[in-house]
Design a protein around this motif. Structure first.
Motif, PDB file in Angstrom:
ATOM      1  N   GLN A  55      -5.481  29.240 -20.085  1.00  0.00           N
ATOM      2  CA  GLN A  55      -6.627  29.225 -20.984  1.00  0.00           C
ATOM      3  C   GLN A  55      -7.862  29.603 -20.183  1.00  0.00           C
ATOM      4  O   GLN A  55      -8.176  28.967 -19.180  1.00  0.00           O
ATOM      5  CB  GLN A  55      -6.820  27.853 -21.615  1.00  0.00           C
ATOM      6  N   LEU A  56      -8.548  30.633 -20.641  1.00  0.00           N
ATOM      7  CA  LEU A  56      -9.772  31.068 -19.987  1.00  0.00           C
ATOM      8  C   LEU A  56     -10.885  30.101 -20.355  1.00  0.00           C
ATOM      9  O   LEU A  56     -11.172  29.895 -21.532  1.00  0.00           O
ATOM     10  CB  LEU A  56     -10.119  32.495 -20.427  1.00  0.00           C
ATOM     11  N   LYS A  57     -11.509  29.514 -19.351  1.00  0.00           N
ATOM     12  CA  LYS A  57     -12.528  28.494 -19.578  1.00  0.00           C
ATOM     13  C   LYS A  57     -13.947  29.059 -19.573  1.00  0.00           C
ATOM     14  O   LYS A  57     -14.855  28.449 -20.139  1.00  0.00           O
ATOM     15  CB  LYS A  57     -12.412  27.400 -18.507  1.00  0.00           C
ATOM     16  N   LYS A  58     -14.126  30.195 -18.911  1.00  0.00           N
ATOM     17  CA  LYS A  58     -15.434  30.847 -18.822  1.00  0.00           C
ATOM     18  C   LYS A  58     -15.240  32.349 -18.942  1.00  0.00           C
ATOM     19  O   LYS A  58     -14.191  32.871 -18.586  1.00  0.00           O
ATOM     20  CB  LYS A  58     -16.094  30.573 -17.465  1.00  0.00           C
ATOM     21  N   THR A  59     -16.265  33.020 -19.369  1.00  0.00           N
ATOM     22  CA  THR A  59     -16.200  34.476 -19.466  1.00  0.00           C
ATOM     23  C   THR A  59     -16.051  35.093 -18.079  1.00  0.00           C
ATOM     24  O   THR A  59     -16.732  34.701 -17.134  1.00  0.00           O
ATOM     25  CB  THR A  59     -17.450  35.027 -20.166  1.00  0.00           C
ATOM     26  N   VAL A  60     -15.155  36.053 -17.994  1.00  0.00           N
ATOM     27  CA  VAL A  60     -14.970  36.832 -16.776  1.00  0.00           C
ATOM     28  C   VAL A  60     -15.773  38.116 -16.967  1.00  0.00           C
ATOM     29  O   VAL A  60     -15.470  38.915 -17.859  1.00  0.00           O
ATOM     30  CB  VAL A  60     -13.487  37.164 -16.538  1.00  0.00           C
ATOM     31  N   ALA A  61     -16.809  38.293 -16.156  1.00  0.00           N
ATOM     32  CA  ALA A  61     -17.637  39.495 -16.225  1.00  0.00           C
ATOM     33  C   ALA A  61     -17.213  40.437 -15.110  1.00  0.00           C
ATOM     34  O   ALA A  61     -17.344  40.112 -13.922  1.00  0.00           O
ATOM     35  CB  ALA A  61     -19.110  39.135 -16.091  1.00  0.00           C
ATOM     36  N   GLU A  76     -27.804  35.920 -12.986  1.00  0.00           N
ATOM     37  CA  GLU A  76     -27.993  34.497 -13.288  1.00  0.00           C
ATOM     38  C   GLU A  76     -27.285  34.110 -14.579  1.00  0.00           C
ATOM     39  O   GLU A  76     -26.647  33.053 -14.648  1.00  0.00           O
ATOM     40  CB  GLU A  76     -29.488  34.174 -13.377  1.00  0.00           C
ATOM     41  N   ALA A  77     -27.378  34.946 -15.599  1.00  0.00           N
ATOM     42  CA  ALA A  77     -26.717  34.650 -16.883  1.00  0.00           C
ATOM     43  C   ALA A  77     -25.201  34.627 -16.705  1.00  0.00           C
ATOM     44  O   ALA A  77     -24.520  33.731 -17.217  1.00  0.00           O
ATOM     45  CB  ALA A  77     -27.125  35.675 -17.938  1.00  0.00           C
ATOM     46  N   ILE A  78     -24.671  35.595 -15.977  1.00  0.00           N
ATOM     47  CA  ILE A  78     -23.228  35.647 -15.740  1.00  0.00           C
ATOM     48  C   ILE A  78     -22.789  34.412 -14.963  1.00  0.00           C
ATOM     49  O   ILE A  78     -21.788  33.781 -15.293  1.00  0.00           O
ATOM     50  CB  ILE A  78     -22.835  36.958 -15.018  1.00  0.00           C
ATOM     51  N   SER A  79     -23.540  34.028 -13.963  1.00  0.00           N
ATOM     52  CA  SER A  79     -23.198  32.852 -13.167  1.00  0.00           C
ATOM     53  C   SER A  79     -23.239  31.571 -14.008  1.00  0.00           C
ATOM     54  O   SER A  79     -22.408  30.684 -13.841  1.00  0.00           O
ATOM     55  CB  SER A  79     -24.146  32.739 -11.984  1.00  0.00           C
ATOM     56  N   HIS A  80     -24.190  31.511 -14.926  1.00  0.00           N
ATOM     57  CA  HIS A  80     -24.331  30.319 -15.768  1.00  0.00           C
ATOM     58  C   HIS A  80     -23.199  30.192 -16.794  1.00  0.00           C
ATOM     59  O   HIS A  80     -22.658  29.110 -16.999  1.00  0.00           O
ATOM     60  CB  HIS A  80     -25.692  30.343 -16.493  1.00  0.00           C
TER      61      HIS A  80
END
Length: 189
Positions: free
Chosen positions: A15-21, A105-109
């Motif tokens: 299950q992906l928990k965060k977006t992978v950019a 910063e947005a990607i990290s957050h």
């Protein structure tokens, strides 16, 4: 018709928990790998450039021509923030997106940045025949690519994870490599 890897048909038990950019240079495979990765993880594939084109009803090259790069980067940042805030998935970003501190910063957050690192020769082999890369519409596109590469690598190196592209890697093999790296982080998969 090209056959698909059998693994694409089977959803992985994660299950992906965060977006992978996915970040990196034009030609590094962000869209192709992002599409395959999203299929394997059964999550949405998000493409910031495609979203910008849909919202503006213009191709990226047309936006650059009609306006300018700062205008495009402002719209790109707005789209990336919207995509990160609305759903967890695999996000393909434009080659210059990760250069903006607000995007980093947005990607990290909201997720994690994965740099698809490819050398200049591999990138050139993938983009030299395309006319859809507005930053390469110059008298010497190879030299332009080399200049962009030199300027951008220090910014891409700020990504939390790195996956090295190799000339012989298929989309499936590169997707495997991305999953291997993601599995090193329990907060992601």
């Amino acid at each position: 018709m090209k056959s698909k890897d059998k693994r694409d048909a089977a959803v992985l038990p994660f299950q992906l928990k965060k977006t992978v950019a996915l970040v990196g240079m034009m030609g590094s495979g962000k869209s192709a790998i992002g599409t395959a990765l999203s299929r394997r993880l059964a999550v949405p594939f998000l493409d910031s450039d495609a979203e910008i084109e849909a919202a503006s009803n213009m191709a990226i090259a047309e936006i650059f021509e009609a306006y300018d790069e700062p205008f495009f980067r402002e719209k790109e940042a707005q789209v990336i923030m919207r995509l990160l805030e609305t759903q967890v998935g695999v996000l393909s970003t434009g080659g210059g997106a990760f250069l903006q501190s607000t995007n980093r910063e947005a990607i990290s957050h909201y997720g994690i940045a994965v740099w698809l690192r490819a050398d200049i020769d591999l990138l050139w082999s993938r983009v030299s025949h395309k006319t859809t890369r507005p930053l390469l519409l110059t008298d010497n596109p190879r030299a332009t690519l080399e200049t962009l590469y030199a300027a951008r690598v220090p910014e891409y190196s700020k990504a939390e994870l790195v996956v090295d592209a190799q000339e012989g890697y298929s989309i499936e093999k590169m997707t495997d490599k991305v999953i291997e790296v993601l599995l090193t982080r329990s907060d992601i998969l």
